[in-house]
Design a protein around this motif. Sequence first.
Motif, PDB file in Angstrom:
ATOM      1  N   GLN A  62       0.838  -1.193   0.000  1.00  0.00           N
ATOM      2  CA  GLN A  62       0.000   0.000   0.000  1.00  0.00           C
ATOM      3  C   GLN A  62       0.875   1.246   0.000  1.00  0.00           C
ATOM      4  OE1 GLN A  62      -3.340  -0.293  -0.060  1.00  0.00           O
ATOM      5  NE2 GLN A  62      -3.698   1.912  -0.187  1.00  0.00           N
ATOM      6  N   GLY A  63       0.643   2.105  -0.981  1.00  0.00           N
ATOM      7  CA  GLY A  63       1.390   3.351  -1.048  1.00  0.00           C
ATOM      8  C   GLY A  63       2.664   3.290  -1.850  1.00  0.00           C
ATOM      9  N   THR A  64       3.187   2.099  -2.074  1.00  0.00           N
ATOM     10  CA  THR A  64       4.437   1.980  -2.836  1.00  0.00           C
ATOM     11  C   THR A  64       4.263   1.209  -4.133  1.00  0.00           C
ATOM     12  OG1 THR A  64       5.103  -0.001  -1.606  1.00  0.00           O
ATOM     13  CG2 THR A  64       5.865   2.121  -0.762  1.00  0.00           C
ATOM     14  N   GLY A  65       3.188   0.444  -4.274  1.00  0.00           N
ATOM     15  CA  GLY A  65       2.941  -0.287  -5.512  1.00  0.00           C
ATOM     16  C   GLY A  65       3.725  -1.579  -5.620  1.00  0.00           C
ATOM     17  N   TYR A  66       4.048  -1.936  -6.855  1.00  0.00           N
ATOM     18  CA  TYR A  66       4.726  -3.208  -7.132  1.00  0.00           C
ATOM     19  C   TYR A  66       6.158  -2.961  -7.591  1.00  0.00           C
ATOM     20  CZ  TYR A  66      -0.160  -4.720  -7.605  1.00  0.00           C
ATOM     21  OH  TYR A  66      -1.488  -4.971  -7.398  1.00  0.00           O
ATOM     22  N   ARG A  67       7.081  -3.757  -7.066  1.00  0.00           N
ATOM     23  CA  ARG A  67       8.440  -3.764  -7.622  1.00  0.00           C
ATOM     24  C   ARG A  67       8.384  -4.576  -8.905  1.00  0.00           C
ATOM     25  NH1 ARG A  67      12.700  -5.681  -6.323  1.00  0.00           N
ATOM     26  NH2 ARG A  67      13.988  -3.995  -7.135  1.00  0.00           N
ATOM     27  N   ILE A  68       8.715  -3.949 -10.016  1.00  0.00           N
ATOM     28  CA  ILE A  68       8.559  -4.572 -11.325  1.00  0.00           C
ATOM     29  C   ILE A  68       9.364  -5.871 -11.465  1.00  0.00           C
ATOM     30  CG2 ILE A  68       9.017  -4.249 -13.801  1.00  0.00           C
ATOM     31  CD1 ILE A  68       8.151  -1.312 -13.405  1.00  0.00           C
ATOM     32  N   PRO A  69      10.647  -5.911 -11.074  1.00  0.00           N
ATOM     33  CA  PRO A  69      11.385  -7.174 -11.221  1.00  0.00           C
ATOM     34  C   PRO A  69      10.771  -8.310 -10.406  1.00  0.00           C
ATOM     35  CG  PRO A  69      12.894  -5.345 -10.856  1.00  0.00           C
ATOM     36  CD  PRO A  69      11.524  -4.816 -10.595  1.00  0.00           C
ATOM     37  N   ASP A  70      10.280  -7.990  -9.223  1.00  0.00           N
ATOM     38  CA  ASP A  70       9.671  -9.025  -8.377  1.00  0.00           C
ATOM     39  C   ASP A  70       8.368  -9.534  -8.975  1.00  0.00           C
ATOM     40  OD1 ASP A  70      11.750  -8.668  -6.631  1.00  0.00           O
ATOM     41  OD2 ASP A  70      10.607  -7.478  -5.184  1.00  0.00           O
ATOM     42  N   LEU A  71       7.542  -8.610  -9.471  1.00  0.00           N
ATOM     43  CA  LEU A  71       6.258  -9.027 -10.035  1.00  0.00           C
ATOM     44  C   LEU A  71       6.471  -9.825 -11.322  1.00  0.00           C
ATOM     45  CD1 LEU A  71       3.261  -9.069  -9.660  1.00  0.00           C
ATOM     46  CD2 LEU A  71       3.103  -6.833 -10.782  1.00  0.00           C
ATOM     47  N   ILE A  72       7.459  -9.454 -12.117  1.00  0.00           N
ATOM     48  CA  ILE A  72       7.798 -10.247 -13.301  1.00  0.00           C
ATOM     49  C   ILE A  72       8.163 -11.671 -12.892  1.00  0.00           C
ATOM     50  CG2 ILE A  72       9.562 -10.573 -15.091  1.00  0.00           C
ATOM     51  CD1 ILE A  72       9.573  -7.549 -15.483  1.00  0.00           C
ATOM     52  N   ALA A  73       8.990 -11.792 -11.876  1.00  0.00           N
ATOM     53  CA  ALA A  73       9.407 -13.118 -11.413  1.00  0.00           C
ATOM     54  C   ALA A  73       8.224 -13.934 -10.910  1.00  0.00           C
ATOM     55  CB  ALA A  73      10.467 -12.984 -10.320  1.00  0.00           C
ATOM     56  N   HIS A  74       7.322 -13.284 -10.167  1.00  0.00           N
ATOM     57  CA  HIS A  74       6.140 -13.979  -9.658  1.00  0.00           C
ATOM     58  C   HIS A  74       5.261 -14.471 -10.814  1.00  0.00           C
ATOM     59  CE1 HIS A  74       6.811 -13.328  -5.457  1.00  0.00           C
ATOM     60  NE2 HIS A  74       6.751 -12.012  -5.530  1.00  0.00           N
ATOM     61  N   LEU A  75       5.007 -13.611 -11.793  1.00  0.00           N
ATOM     62  CA  LEU A  75       4.146 -13.987 -12.906  1.00  0.00           C
ATOM     63  C   LEU A  75       4.775 -15.096 -13.749  1.00  0.00           C
ATOM     64  CD1 LEU A  75       2.744 -10.521 -14.048  1.00  0.00           C
ATOM     65  CD2 LEU A  75       1.519 -12.343 -12.863  1.00  0.00           C
ATOM     66  N   LYS A  76       6.076 -15.020 -13.950  1.00  0.00           N
ATOM     67  CA  LYS A  76       6.751 -16.090 -14.688  1.00  0.00           C
ATOM     68  C   LYS A  76       6.595 -17.423 -13.965  1.00  0.00           C
ATOM     69  CE  LYS A  76      10.370 -13.812 -17.375  1.00  0.00           C
ATOM     70  NZ  LYS A  76      11.837 -13.735 -17.609  1.00  0.00           N
ATOM     71  N   ARG A  77       6.706 -17.387 -12.646  1.00  0.00           N
ATOM     72  CA  ARG A  77       6.555 -18.618 -11.873  1.00  0.00           C
ATOM     73  C   ARG A  77       5.123 -19.142 -11.941  1.00  0.00           C
ATOM     74  NH1 ARG A  77       9.126 -16.927  -8.005  1.00  0.00           N
ATOM     75  NH2 ARG A  77       7.463 -16.149  -6.676  1.00  0.00           N
ATOM     76  N   ILE A  78       4.145 -18.243 -11.835  1.00  0.00           N
ATOM     77  CA  ILE A  78       2.744 -18.650 -11.906  1.00  0.00           C
ATOM     78  C   ILE A  78       2.433 -19.277 -13.265  1.00  0.00           C
ATOM     79  CG2 ILE A  78       0.374 -17.776 -11.985  1.00  0.00           C
ATOM     80  CD1 ILE A  78       1.395 -15.567  -9.969  1.00  0.00           C
ATOM     81  N   LEU A  79       2.931 -18.655 -14.338  1.00  0.00           N
ATOM     82  CA  LEU A  79       2.677 -19.131 -15.696  1.00  0.00           C
ATOM     83  C   LEU A  79       3.621 -20.258 -16.113  1.00  0.00           C
ATOM     84  CD1 LEU A  79       2.093 -15.646 -17.356  1.00  0.00           C
ATOM     85  CD2 LEU A  79       0.364 -17.414 -16.989  1.00  0.00           C
TER      86      LEU A  79
END
Length: 219
Positions: A62-79
């Motif tokens: 909340q207030g800082t959003g998403y760290r792009i490298p981390d979210l990329i890594a999470h989505l790659k793992r999910i997919l």
Amino acid sequence: MGAVRKVSEIVIGRLPIYLRALQVMAAEGREVTSSQELGERLGISSAQIRKDLSYFGNFGKQGTGYRIPDLIAHLKRILKVDRTWDMILVGAGNLGHALAQYQGFVPRGFRLVAIFDNDPEKIGRPVGPHIVRDVQELPEFVAAHRIQIAMIAVPASAAQEVADLCVQAGIRALLNYAPIHLRVPPGVWVQYIDPVIHLQQMTYYLEDAGGPAEGAAAG
């Protein structure tokens, strides 16, 4: 550990779109984004993005959003594209040639490893970096290399037969470029790419030109 919520195919279908946008941001040198900014780029509401991601965990603050490298890594793992998937192509015609030389597969987690066709004029000839194999070799190749993904780029009249051969060989995911609906057993996933369908969807929204094109024969 709680039960995993069932995720709809519509949600799964949006995840690669989020991933692609985030990778563009990363290439721009960005480190942080928000659901609001991501939504503005994609034409999707920020609430929808947050809801989609919430199926898989809490990735932002909340207030800082998403760290792009981390979210990329999470989505790659999910997919499951945090690894490279080997795949085959059936059909060495014009479309097959284009697919064989497409450079966008490997960066996104896919590697074309073999091309098959039943045309004696094409078998043994190079297509991109590959030599076209006889389609009769497909079952043995798929089993030996544990391939799970195939792309079908053959005429519509041959697509179902090719799909049956792939499924019998152990393929579980088909990307079908032929303009025909395939019948497959449960547990096999099919995605369709037919540009004419998308063109027909778009023409619904276009203004009527007011009559047949110039030169068209009268009925």
